[in-house]
Scaffold this active site. Structure first.
Site, short mmCIF file in Angstrom:
data_model
loop_
_atom_site.label_atom_id
_atom_site.label_comp_id
_atom_site.label_asym_id
_atom_site.label_seq_id
_atom_site.Cartn_x
_atom_site.Cartn_y
_atom_site.Cartn_z
CE1 TYR A 1 -3.42 3.05 0.41
CE2 TYR A 1 -2.60 2.35 2.80
CZ TYR A 1 -2.81 3.12 1.92
OH TYR A 1 -3.95 4.67 1.73
CG ASP B 1 -3.79 1.86 -3.53
OD1 ASP B 1 -3.83 2.81 -4.06
OD2 ASP B 1 -4.96 3.07 -3.04
CG HIS C 1 -9.50 1.44 -3.83
ND1 HIS C 1 -7.74 1.51 -4.87
CD2 HIS C 1 -9.67 2.58 -3.11
CE1 HIS C 1 -7.34 2.75 -4.19
NE2 HIS C 1 -8.11 3.14 -3.08
#
EC number: 3.1.11.2
Lengths: 257, 257
Positions: B108, B148, B248
Site C-alpha cells: 500500500y 494499491d 476501490h
DNA sequence: CGTGTTAGG
DNA sequence: CCTATCACG
C-alpha cells in the site's frame, strides 16, 4: 410577546432536521439559542441574517463549540456579552439584551458530564454567575433569564433521581445552587405552572430509549424577577421539536407585553 | 489459486456495507487488503479471526490509518513486514508472506493527494521500494506483488489524463517510476490481459458522478516475476464490490497452483 | 449516541 | 465526498 429558549445542539444539524418548520410552529417573538456550535460564517447563507429577524450571534472562540444567540422580531439592543467586567466570554455563554422594555439573558452553563476538568469549570462558572444574577434581579424592569443550566433542581426534575445522585447535573451542591437561585427571588415559571409533578422534562439522552420513554431531565429554565412575574403568562414545552431537531425541547413563555 | 487485492477504505465501514457477501462472491484463496484502518481489536469480534481463514493483520501504529492484511485459506508464513532491514513499518504498508510455495506481497503506497508533505513521503517511499522489489524479482519461486500503488501508469490508466498531469498519482516522474518497475521485469497482469484499451479502472473518486460514469484510475496492480508469469491466469475486476463497499474494486488473478 | 473538529485520502 | 480521529456533551 412569546419568548423561547432552546438548546439546539448544533444549529447546522438542527437546520438539516427541520429547525425552520419547528420555529414557525413555536412562533416566538424572542428566541434564545444555546449550543449554536457555529460561527455565523459557517451557517448556510440564508441563516446568517434570517429574514424577519434581528439577530445577534455570540459564538465561542473555539470552532464548533458552545455559543449562544438572540433573535428578536422587534429590534433589540445588546447590554452585555458574558458575565465578566471586561466583557470577555470566550465560550459564548451569556448574551444579555433588551427588547421592548424587557431584559432577556440567554444563558448556557457549562456541562460537567465529560469529566472532572469540565465539572471544575462549571463550578467556577456557577460561583461567578450567582452574584451577577443577584444584581440583575433587583431591577425594576422585567428581567428574564432563559437557557440551559445543566442542572436539575429537585427529584421532580429528573426521571432517574436515585441513580443520578452522583452525576454531574444532579449533584447535591448543584441542586442547592439552583435552589439558592430561586430563593433569592427568581421565579421558576415552568415549575410554578406545572405544579408538584414529575417533569416536564426538556432534555433527553439520546442513548437507549430515554426519549421515547420520556426519561429526561428538566435543565432548561425560564427564570424571572418580580417585574417579570407581573407579566408572566403561559408556558409551553414543544416536545416534538426536541425529539426531531435537538436533544432539548424549546421552552416558551408568553409575556403580557 | 485465486489471489485478490483490495483497498477496502476502512474495513469496519466495508463490513457494514456488505464486505462478507462480496468476498464470498469474489471467492479468493488469498486476500490482500489495504487501508484496513483498524487495529484488530477494533474490529467486530467475528472479524478478528474469521472462520475458515488464516489471517495476519499488519496495522499502522496510528489509529484508524492505513494498515494491510493477508488472509489465506491455506496456512501461510510471514516472511517480512515492511521494507526496512529492521522490520519496522509504522504505517503498516508492506506485508510479505508465503503460501503454497508462492510469495505474495501486499503493498500500500502512500497517497500524495492531500498535500506536499504527503507527496514527499510518497516519493521517499518509492525510492526505497524500487531496489527492494528489484531484489525480490529475481527469485526462482513465483512472486506476486499486489496492492494499491496510488499511481496510474499511462493515459490508458486514467480517465482524465490531460487534466491530471499535475495531480499526485499521475505526475510524470511517478508514471516513469511505474514504468521502470515494469521494465525491470515485473509483469502487469491486468494490462497484459486487457490490452491497449482505456481502463479497466479500479478506483473512482466519490465526488460527483465519477463512479457511475466510470471515470476512474487504474492504481491497483497485480505484478509478478517470471516464475509467477508461468502460472498466471485470468484477471477479474469486481466493479460492483468497488461501488458498494469501497472506492476501490477488488482485483483478482487465477494462478495455476 | 450525537455534533462538531482535524488529518488523510 | 468519505473514513477515520478526538473533544465535548
Amino acid at each position: 410577546m412569546r419568548i423561547t429558549t432552546w438548546n439546539v445542539n448544533g444549529l447546522r444539524a438542527a437546520i438539516r432536521k427541520g429547525f425552520e418548520e419547528h420555529i414557525s410552529r413555536v412562533n416566538p417573538d424572542v428566541l434564545m439559542l444555546q449550543e449554536v456550535r457555529a460561527l455565523p460564517e459557517q451557517l448556510p447563507k440564508q441563516w446568517r441574517n434570517p429574514e424577519g429577524w434581528h439577530v445577534t450571534w455570540h459564538p465561542a472562540e473555539k470552532k464548533g463549540y458552545s455559543g449562544t444567540a438572540i433573535w428578536t422580531r422587534d429590534p433589540h439592543t445588546i447590554i452585555a456579552r458574558g458575565i465578566n467586567e471586561d466583557g470577555s466570554d470566550p465560550e459564548g455563554r451569556v448574551l444579555h439584551a433588551k427588547v421592548k422594555g424587557t431584559e432577556v439573558v440567554c444563558v448556557y452553563l457549562p456541562s460537567g458530564s465529560s469529566g472532572d476538568h469540565r465539572q471544575a469549570e462549571k463550578e467556577k462558572w456557577m460561583d461567578v454567575f450567582m452574584p451577577w444574577a443577584r444584581k440583575l434581579k433587583s431591577k425594576r424592569t422585567p428581567v428574564l433569564l432563559g437557557g440551559d443550566f445543566n442542572i436539575a433542581h429537585t427529584p421532580r426534575d429528573i426521571f432517574y433521581a436515585k441513580s443520578n445522585e452522583k452525576s454531574s447535573g444532579f449533584l447535591p451542591h448543584e441542586r442547592a445552587w439552583m435552589g439558592d437561585f430561586i430563593q433569592m427571588g427568581y421565579a421558576d415559571y415552568v415549575r410554578e405552572q406545572a405544579g408538584d409533578i414529575d417533569g416536564p422534562y426538556s432534555w433527553w439522552s439520546n442513548r437507549g430509549k430515554a426519549r421515547e420513554l420520556d426519561r429526561g431531565w428538566r435543565i432548561d429554565y425560564l427564570l424571572g424577577n418580580k417585574a417579570a412575574s407581573r407579566i408572566a403568562g403561559n408556558i409551553t414545552i414543544d416536545r416534538e421539536a426536541g425529539l426531531a431537531c435537538s436533544d432539548h425541547a424549546p421552552v416558551t413563555i408568553e409575556l403580557d407585553i
